[in-house]
Design a protein around this motif. Structure first.
Motif, PDB file in Angstrom:
ATOM      1  N   ASP A  41      -8.327   4.469  15.926  1.00  0.00           N
ATOM      2  CA  ASP A  41      -7.168   3.591  16.100  1.00  0.00           C
ATOM      3  C   ASP A  41      -7.607   2.146  16.330  1.00  0.00           C
ATOM      4  O   ASP A  41      -7.057   1.212  15.734  1.00  0.00           O
ATOM      5  CB  ASP A  41      -6.306   4.061  17.275  1.00  0.00           C
ATOM      6  N   GLY A  44      -8.995   0.525  13.207  1.00  0.00           N
ATOM      7  CA  GLY A  44      -8.129   0.490  12.037  1.00  0.00           C
ATOM      8  C   GLY A  44      -8.610   1.394  10.926  1.00  0.00           C
ATOM      9  O   GLY A  44      -8.416   1.104   9.742  1.00  0.00           O
ATOM     10  N   SER A  45      -9.253   2.498  11.320  1.00  0.00           N
ATOM     11  CA  SER A  45      -9.772   3.427  10.321  1.00  0.00           C
ATOM     12  C   SER A  45      -9.223   4.822  10.611  1.00  0.00           C
ATOM     13  O   SER A  45      -8.120   4.963  11.117  1.00  0.00           O
ATOM     14  CB  SER A  45     -11.302   3.406  10.315  1.00  0.00           C
TER      15      SER A  45
END
Length: 198
Positions: A41, A44-45
């Motif tokens: 989280d 951003g993956s």
């Protein structure tokens, strides 16, 4: 007005972003308390990408430790290279110790957890031990001890530094204690060596 499309990260960039996010989180909590979903989280993956690049959570943690130790090693090397050629052995050691204390001060929780039985993966523990071996070799080169006493002194200083730094961390790395700690480390090594050699 339309916004520009987000640039797709390269594999190297994505890996770096995941490592940075993991480092932020591992610096705040023990290894076992940082879930991979939280790392995903924050970076951003996805967990799938984490496993793709690092194999496992243990692999990611070990990669972070390796990167951290390598940066520390490189910083010490660069600082020593910048010293004048006639710098004394004591001042060279002081420079290396000051950089190490800065490392402890920058991440006191993650540093102290590894000295207090944190359940980190064996690969990461091995990386830390390899770094200590590298530092032992570096100090041997800087001080060039001519006796077994000197070799024992250099081997033993690592335990002293860890114990002294744990006391410092327990007092929130109090700034007023910095030079007392630095002097204690240098004084302990000098006392064990007998003299600095030059």
């Amino acid at each position: 007005m339309t916004s520009e499309p987000r640039r797709r990260l390269s594999s190297a960039e994505r890996r770096a972003v995941i490592l940075e996010a993991a480092g932020d989180l591992f610096g705040q909590a023990p290894y076992s308390e940082v879930p991979t979903q939280k790392i995903a989280d924050q970076s951003g993956s996805s967990q799938a990408l984490i496993f793709h690049y690092f194999g496992s959570k243990a692999g990611l943690y070990s990669a972070w430790v390796d990167e951290t130790m390598q940066k520390l090693h490189n910083t010490i090397d660069a600082a020593l290279d910048e010293l004048p050629p006639n710098t004394s052995s004591r001042d060279k050691v002081r420079t290396a110790v000051e950089i190490y204390l800065g490392h402890v001060q920058a991440q006191p929780l993650s540093w102290s957890l590894t000295r207090r039985g944190n359940d980190e993966p064996p690969e990461a523990t091995n990386t830390r031990l390899e770094f200590q071996d590298q530092m032992f070799t570096k100090l041997m080169g800087l001080l060039d001890p001519q006796s077994r006493r000197g070799e024992f002194a250099i081997a033993g200083i690592f335990g002293f530094i860890d114990a002294a730094c744990l006391e410092w961390v327990d007092n929130d790395c109090e700034a007023d204690d910095y030079y007392s700690l630095l002097d204690a480390i240098l004084g302990s090594l000098q006392g064990a060596l007998g003299d600095w050699g030059n």
